[in-house]
Design a protein around this motif. Structure first.
Motif, PDB file in Angstrom:
ATOM      1  N   THR A 258      27.873 -14.978 -39.430  1.00 57.05           N
ATOM      2  CA  THR A 258      28.108 -16.088 -40.354  1.00 57.05           C
ATOM      3  C   THR A 258      27.421 -17.360 -39.871  1.00 57.05           C
ATOM      4  O   THR A 258      26.811 -18.091 -40.649  1.00 57.05           O
ATOM      5  N   ARG A 259      27.486 -17.633 -38.570  1.00 54.29           N
ATOM      6  CA  ARG A 259      26.837 -18.827 -38.018  1.00 54.29           C
ATOM      7  C   ARG A 259      25.315 -18.727 -38.109  1.00 54.29           C
ATOM      8  O   ARG A 259      24.634 -19.730 -38.332  1.00 54.29           O
ATOM      9  N   ASN A 260      24.776 -17.525 -37.946  1.00 51.28           N
ATOM     10  CA  ASN A 260      23.325 -17.346 -37.981  1.00 51.28           C
ATOM     11  C   ASN A 260      22.756 -17.458 -39.391  1.00 51.28           C
ATOM     12  O   ASN A 260      21.593 -17.827 -39.559  1.00 51.28           O
ATOM     13  N   ARG A 261      23.568 -17.155 -40.405  1.00 44.88           N
ATOM     14  CA  ARG A 261      23.115 -17.288 -41.796  1.00 44.88           C
ATOM     15  C   ARG A 261      23.243 -18.750 -42.206  1.00 44.88           C
ATOM     16  O   ARG A 261      24.295 -19.191 -42.662  1.00 44.88           O
ATOM     17  N   ARG A 262      22.161 -19.492 -42.031  1.00 46.04           N
ATOM     18  CA  ARG A 262      22.218 -20.930 -42.273  1.00 46.04           C
ATOM     19  C   ARG A 262      20.850 -21.437 -42.722  1.00 46.04           C
ATOM     20  O   ARG A 262      19.842 -20.766 -42.521  1.00 46.04           O
ATOM     21  N   THR A 263      20.853 -22.610 -43.309  1.00 43.18           N
ATOM     22  CA  THR A 263      19.608 -23.306 -43.644  1.00 43.18           C
ATOM     23  C   THR A 263      19.654 -24.669 -42.961  1.00 43.18           C
ATOM     24  O   THR A 263      20.627 -25.406 -43.115  1.00 43.18           O
ATOM     25  N   GLN A 264      18.621 -24.986 -42.196  1.00 44.09           N
ATOM     26  CA  GLN A 264      18.581 -26.246 -41.462  1.00 44.09           C
ATOM     27  C   GLN A 264      17.640 -27.233 -42.146  1.00 44.09           C
ATOM     28  O   GLN A 264      16.517 -26.897 -42.509  1.00 44.09           O
TER      29      GLN A 264
END
Length: 289
Positions: A258-264
């Protein structure tokens, strides 16, 4: 912090009280315990984020202090050479003039570095504070804001931004994106990189080949939303994707995925500002010949 102790006390009361309180009372105590435990977890997360931000700020300060120290060392050497010239023959008049010019240039550059450091720190602090103040408590659960080495990182969870397994922007993300867009537009001297990231679970859609595609398409979706919906100048925007190859947590469990699925959203000063800083470095006597 006293929260862990309070949690332990509630747990003991709950256990001891099972025989002498009603099921309703026990359920209330259990709910209070769970709420306090969640609050403690949130506070611990905010503490860890603050520690990371402080570490990044300390690294940036140390780098600039090293530059300032190097310039001051050079200034001391020039001053020593000037003192030697003052005690030498009359031909030192020309050399003295050159040394004075170099000392003045070095002093100006040291002050320029100090001013640049202070300005950068101040702008990033104001930007971060304005952003976090504009977001609601609910939005902050899906948004993480950090400043590392002079760069502002805004990390957005995929569950807030996109439909499941898709790169289409969710309607519920509009309010949050509009607030971020306003901050970006207020700081026109900064470039913005939108970077998609995924976990290591292969994508299984016919129109998306792999996680590289998915992450890049998600970054592009946010860029186009910022441009077309919220009016951000596209010349300042860059879309990118890093697939599953830039994890911030282990993919061994659901929490890490969940933490790795992100947009920065990465906000940085423009490159020409760094080049201007380099161009303003004072020339030595040898370089001027």
């Amino acid at each position: 912090m006293r929260i862990p102790a309070l949690l332990s006390s509630l747990a003991v009361i709950a256990v001891l009280g099972q025989g002498c309180v009603s099921n309703k009372k026990f359920s209330q105590l259990q709910t209070s315990y769970n709420e306090l435990e969640n609050r403690n977890r949130d506070l611990d997360g905010k503490y860890q984020a603050s520690q990371r931000e402080l570490s990044g700020a300390n690294t940036r300060v140390k780098s600039l202090e090293e530059q300032i120290a190097a310039q001051r060392t050079g200034l001391a050497a020039l001053q020593a050479a000037l003192d030697k010239c003052l005690n030498s023959t009359s031909q030192g008049n020309v050399n003295i003039s050159k040394l004075v010019d170099e000392i003045n240039a070095s002093n100006k550059y040291i002050q320029h570095l100090v001013n640049t450091k202070n300005k950068s720190d101040s702008l990033n602090l104001v930007l971060t504070n304005n952003l976090t103040r504009s977001l609601s408590r609910e939005e902050m659960r899906d948004v993480d804001v950090q400043v590392l080495k002079g760069v502002v990182y805004i990390s957005l969870s995929d569950k807030m931004l996109y439909k499941s397994g898709s790169y289409e922007i969710s309607p519920t993300a509009g309010a949050t994106l509009s607030k971020i867009a306003k901050i970006i537009m207020d700081y026109k001297d900064y470039d913005v990189l939108i970077e998609g990231n995924t976990d290591n679970v292969p994508i299984s859609q016919t129109n998306i080949r792999n996680n590289w595609d998915l992450s890049a398409l998600r970054g592009s979706s946010v860029v186009q939303a910022l441009q077309n919906t919220y009016g951000v100048d596209p010349k300042r925007l860059t879309a990118g994707g890093r697939g599953e190859y830039n994890p911030i947590a282990s993919n061994a469990d659901d929490a890490g995925k969940t933490r790795n699925r992100r947009t920065q959203i990465i906000i940085t000063p423009k490159l020409d500002q760094f080049m201007e800083l380099i161009d303003k470095a004072p020339e030595s006597a040898e370089e001027k010949k």
